[in-house]
Structure formats: C-alpha cells, structure tokens
Design a protein around this motif. Structure first.
Motif, PDB file in Angstrom:
ATOM      1  N   LEU A   1       0.838  -1.200   0.000  1.00 46.72           N
ATOM      2  CA  LEU A   1       0.000   0.000   0.000  1.00 46.72           C
ATOM      3  C   LEU A   1       0.876   1.254   0.000  1.00 46.72           C
ATOM      4  O   LEU A   1       0.606   2.216  -0.728  1.00 46.72           O
ATOM      5  CB  LEU A   1      -0.928  -0.010   1.215  1.00 46.72           C
ATOM      6  CG  LEU A   1      -2.038   1.056   1.224  1.00 46.72           C
ATOM      7  CD1 LEU A   1      -2.977   0.892   0.031  1.00 46.72           C
ATOM      8  CD2 LEU A   1      -2.827   0.995   2.532  1.00 46.72           C
ATOM      9  N   LEU A   2       1.927   1.209   0.790  1.00 45.56           N
ATOM     10  CA  LEU A   2       2.875   2.325   0.814  1.00 45.56           C
ATOM     11  C   LEU A   2       3.495   2.530  -0.557  1.00 45.56           C
ATOM     12  O   LEU A   2       3.652   3.671  -1.019  1.00 45.56           O
ATOM     13  CB  LEU A   2       3.960   2.068   1.864  1.00 45.56           C
ATOM     14  CG  LEU A   2       5.088   3.098   1.946  1.00 45.56           C
ATOM     15  CD1 LEU A   2       4.553   4.480   2.295  1.00 45.56           C
ATOM     16  CD2 LEU A   2       6.130   2.647   2.987  1.00 45.56           C
ATOM     17  N   GLU A   3       3.831   1.449  -1.247  1.00 41.73           N
ATOM     18  CA  GLU A   3       4.422   1.556  -2.580  1.00 41.73           C
ATOM     19  C   GLU A   3       3.439   2.171  -3.570  1.00 41.73           C
ATOM     20  O   GLU A   3       3.821   2.983  -4.420  1.00 41.73           O
ATOM     21  CB  GLU A   3       4.881   0.179  -3.071  1.00 41.73           C
ATOM     22  CG  GLU A   3       5.576   0.192  -4.423  1.00 41.73           C
ATOM     23  CD  GLU A   3       6.817   1.069  -4.474  1.00 41.73           C
ATOM     24  OE1 GLU A   3       7.188   1.506  -5.579  1.00 41.73           O
ATOM     25  OE2 GLU A   3       7.431   1.335  -3.411  1.00 41.73           O
ATOM     26  N   VAL A   4       2.161   1.786  -3.477  1.00 40.46           N
ATOM     27  CA  VAL A   4       1.147   2.405  -4.332  1.00 40.46           C
ATOM     28  C   VAL A   4       1.125   3.909  -4.098  1.00 40.46           C
ATOM     29  O   VAL A   4       1.118   4.712  -5.039  1.00 40.46           O
ATOM     30  CB  VAL A   4      -0.247   1.799  -4.073  1.00 40.46           C
ATOM     31  CG1 VAL A   4      -1.324   2.577  -4.834  1.00 40.46           C
ATOM     32  CG2 VAL A   4      -0.293   0.337  -4.485  1.00 40.46           C
ATOM     33  N   PHE A   5       1.129   4.301  -2.831  1.00 43.45           N
ATOM     34  CA  PHE A   5       1.092   5.728  -2.495  1.00 43.45           C
ATOM     35  C   PHE A   5       2.333   6.453  -3.009  1.00 43.45           C
ATOM     36  O   PHE A   5       2.249   7.587  -3.488  1.00 43.45           O
ATOM     37  CB  PHE A   5       0.964   5.920  -0.984  1.00 43.45           C
ATOM     38  CG  PHE A   5      -0.346   5.434  -0.405  1.00 43.45           C
ATOM     39  CD1 PHE A   5      -1.442   5.162  -1.214  1.00 43.45           C
ATOM     40  CD2 PHE A   5      -0.491   5.264   0.970  1.00 43.45           C
ATOM     41  CE1 PHE A   5      -2.651   4.731  -0.676  1.00 43.45           C
ATOM     42  CE2 PHE A   5      -1.693   4.846   1.515  1.00 43.45           C
ATOM     43  CZ  PHE A   5      -2.773   4.570   0.688  1.00 43.45           C
ATOM     44  N   ARG A   6       3.481   5.799  -2.920  1.00 43.43           N
ATOM     45  CA  ARG A   6       4.716   6.409  -3.431  1.00 43.43           C
ATOM     46  C   ARG A   6       4.655   6.608  -4.943  1.00 43.43           C
ATOM     47  O   ARG A   6       5.092   7.634  -5.475  1.00 43.43           O
ATOM     48  CB  ARG A   6       5.919   5.537  -3.060  1.00 43.43           C
ATOM     49  CG  ARG A   6       6.367   5.680  -1.611  1.00 43.43           C
ATOM     50  CD  ARG A   6       7.474   4.701  -1.288  1.00 43.43           C
ATOM     51  NE  ARG A   6       8.030   4.939   0.038  1.00 43.43           N
ATOM     52  CZ  ARG A   6       8.616   4.015   0.786  1.00 43.43           C
ATOM     53  NH1 ARG A   6       8.720   2.766   0.326  1.00 43.43           N
ATOM     54  NH2 ARG A   6       9.090   4.308   1.975  1.00 43.43           N
ATOM     55  N   LEU A   7       4.124   5.609  -5.640  1.00 43.43           N
ATOM     56  CA  LEU A   7       3.991   5.715  -7.094  1.00 43.43           C
ATOM     57  C   LEU A   7       3.026   6.841  -7.461  1.00 43.43           C
ATOM     58  O   LEU A   7       3.273   7.606  -8.387  1.00 43.43           O
ATOM     59  CB  LEU A   7       3.510   4.381  -7.676  1.00 43.43           C
ATOM     60  CG  LEU A   7       4.543   3.255  -7.710  1.00 43.43           C
ATOM     61  CD1 LEU A   7       3.883   1.931  -8.058  1.00 43.43           C
ATOM     62  CD2 LEU A   7       5.658   3.570  -8.708  1.00 43.43           C
ATOM     63  N   VAL A   8       1.908   6.916  -6.728  1.00 39.86           N
ATOM     64  CA  VAL A   8       0.949   8.000  -6.973  1.00 39.86           C
ATOM     65  C   VAL A   8       1.642   9.345  -6.796  1.00 39.86           C
ATOM     66  O   VAL A   8       1.528  10.243  -7.640  1.00 39.86           O
ATOM     67  CB  VAL A   8      -0.261   7.880  -6.026  1.00 39.86           C
ATOM     68  CG1 VAL A   8      -1.096   9.158  -6.056  1.00 39.86           C
ATOM     69  CG2 VAL A   8      -1.116   6.672  -6.396  1.00 39.86           C
ATOM     70  N   ASN A   9       2.378   9.487  -5.706  1.00 41.90           N
ATOM     71  CA  ASN A   9       3.083  10.741  -5.440  1.00 41.90           C
ATOM     72  C   ASN A   9       4.065  11.067  -6.565  1.00 41.90           C
ATOM     73  O   ASN A   9       4.200  12.216  -6.989  1.00 41.90           O
ATOM     74  CB  ASN A   9       3.815  10.646  -4.103  1.00 41.90           C
ATOM     75  CG  ASN A   9       4.364  11.989  -3.644  1.00 41.90           C
ATOM     76  OD1 ASN A   9       3.656  12.988  -3.636  1.00 41.90           O
ATOM     77  ND2 ASN A   9       5.630  12.011  -3.244  1.00 41.90           N
TER      78      ASN A   9
ATOM     79  N   ALA B   1       4.674   8.418   2.318  1.00 39.68           N
ATOM     80  CA  ALA B   1       4.914   8.404   0.874  1.00 39.68           C
ATOM     81  C   ALA B   1       5.149   9.799   0.309  1.00 39.68           C
ATOM     82  O   ALA B   1       5.427   9.949  -0.883  1.00 39.68           O
ATOM     83  CB  ALA B   1       3.723   7.765   0.158  1.00 39.68           C
ATOM     84  N   GLY B   2       5.033  10.825   1.165  1.00 43.68           N
ATOM     85  CA  GLY B   2       5.299  12.181   0.720  1.00 43.68           C
ATOM     86  C   GLY B   2       4.065  12.984   0.366  1.00 43.68           C
ATOM     87  O   GLY B   2       4.166  14.096  -0.156  1.00 43.68           O
ATOM     88  N   LEU B   3       2.875  12.419   0.634  1.00 47.31           N
ATOM     89  CA  LEU B   3       1.626  13.103   0.335  1.00 47.31           C
ATOM     90  C   LEU B   3       1.098  13.822   1.573  1.00 47.31           C
ATOM     91  O   LEU B   3       1.297  13.362   2.701  1.00 47.31           O
ATOM     92  CB  LEU B   3       0.579  12.098  -0.155  1.00 47.31           C
ATOM     93  CG  LEU B   3       0.871  11.466  -1.532  1.00 47.31           C
ATOM     94  CD1 LEU B   3       0.221  10.101  -1.639  1.00 47.31           C
ATOM     95  CD2 LEU B   3       0.384  12.376  -2.648  1.00 47.31           C
TER      96      LEU B   3
END
Length: 251
Positions: free
Chosen positions: A122-130, A219-221
């Motif tokens: 889930l964290l990786e998804v958020f990182r990719l989105v960011n 994730a930086g969001l």
C-alpha cells in the motif's frame, strides 16, 4: 488479487447495477473541482470495466484507466468503442504501475485499495501515486472501513438470482489478519441456456484510517481531508466507506 474477476468480468456490471455511478461521479468531480482540477489528465487505479472512467471522460477529463484484469479491460474497451470517448487503458498492477508522465489527479473507487493486503505494498502504491502526480496534484480514493468488514459484511452471505446469471457471495472476516475473504460462486448462462458454475476467491484488508493517513504521509503526500463517503462530514465510528483526499507536496 491477480486472479480476481476473471469469470465475473462478463457479468460484473449486471451484478453491480446497485451502484449509482453517476452520483459517485458527481461526488468525485465535486472534490476534484474543489481543488481546482476542472480538466486535464487523470489516472484511475483499478478502473475495472470502465464505468467511472467513461463518466469522468464524459465530464471532460483526459482519462487513463489502469487495471490488472485483462477480462475487465476487455469490457472497458468495448464501452470505449460504443461511446467513442478517448480513453487510454493500461493493463498494470497498481503496485507497480508506470505512466508516460505526470497527471493532475489520481482517483480510485469501489474499495480497490482494500485489495492491497500488505502495508508495504500500500505504501508503494502511495509512493507511485506521489511520483506521477503534478506538483500540487490530488489523489482521491475510497476504502471500506474495519467497521464495515466486522459489523456489516463479515461472515454474511449475499445471493442474487437473475435470468442472466446468479451468484452466491460468502464473506469471512478474520479479526487477527483483518482480511475479509469473499468466496464467490457464479452460475452464468451460456448460449445453450445451460448455466456454468464458476468459483472465485477475493481478499480485501481492513485498514484503520489513521494508519492509512500515516502511510500517505510517509509516501510524501499531504492529507487534506478524510470524509464519511459522499459527504463532507468527518469519519464516524459506524462509517462504512470513507474517502481520502491527499495532495502531492514534495516536488
């Protein structure tokens, strides 16, 4: 997750006709416009058969639909041919999706994020989105709540019988793992009026809203709001679906 919806794809829209997609689209576009996104490029994660993708495209957004099911995307592409809307569909896993450039917003509905069973993923998804959001871009997604799995759908059976097909949907929520298993049995009518049985298993994980917020921030969001679904109200103890709005803020 990778095998989800193979048999279901052909009749998915039939059994999901209880979802008021136009109303969901109105809510979603209302949020996007509230954050200044009235047009431009938007990516939808877990687009499925493209019901929301089509509606957003009709609202004037340039849409990219991403899903890991070839069967669901085949249905989505048939809709695109019928509507004539300019939509790009990509068959990718949201845990490792790639875009050609950045987008103004990323959206995801129908609890797609609950299909991510591991926090690290889930964290990786958020990182990719960011990574793929424009500076200041917006990420809007919904999730089913732990309350919904525990008190509403967990350990229940849902069944529907229709002329085109029938389904039995058995739920089993494991409190320790916070994972809900959907055992789906389908009886789908074929050309000779016989019904073929199909069985599928789906898994979704319950995440506490506060933990999701922490992962988004990691994730930086920047989390702008968390709403009880289809309102602008705070999350309640008995909220069944909630919406997260997060902003890109690292570039």
């Amino acid at each position: 997750m990778e095998e989800s919806y193979e048999s279901f794809a052909g009749v998915y829209d039939l059994f999901m006709d209880n979802i008021d997609y136009p109303a969901w689209c109105t809510y979603l576009t209302g949020i996007l416009k509230e954050y200044g996104i009235e047009d431009g490029l938007i990516a939808e994660l877990g687009c499925g058969t493209g019901s929301m993708t089509e509606l957003l495209a009709a609202e004037g957004y340039d849409m990219i639909g991403i899903d890991n099911s070839p069967d669901m995307l085949e249905v989505a592409q048939e809709k695109r041919v019928e509507s004539g809307l300019d939509i790009l569909y990509l068959m990718q896993d949201m845990r490792e999706f790639e875009l050609y450039g950045t987008v103004r917003a990323v959206v995801s509905i129908c609890d797609c994020m609950n299909y991510i069973l591991e926090e690290e993923d889930l964290l990786e998804v958020f990182r990719l989105v960011n990574n793929y959001l424009d500076p200041g871009g917006i990420f809007v997604f919904d999730m089913n709540t732990p309350y919904k799995y525990r008190e509403v759908i967990g350990n229940t059976t849902i069944a529907e019988n229709r002329e085109e097909g029938s389904f039995i949907w058995e739920n089993c929520f494991d409190e320790e793992s916070q994972v809900n298993e959907y055992a789906l049995t389908l009886f789908i009518r074929e050309e000779d009026d016989l019904y073929r049985k199909h069985e599928e298993f789906h898994y979704q994980k319950a995440y506490e809203p506060e933990r999701v917020k922490e992962l988004l921030e990691e994730a930086g969001l920047k989390v702008e709001a968390i709403y009880d679904a289809f309102t602008r109200e705070p999350v309640r103890e008995d909220s069944e679906r909630i919406y997260f709005i997060a902003r890109e803020c690292t570039k």
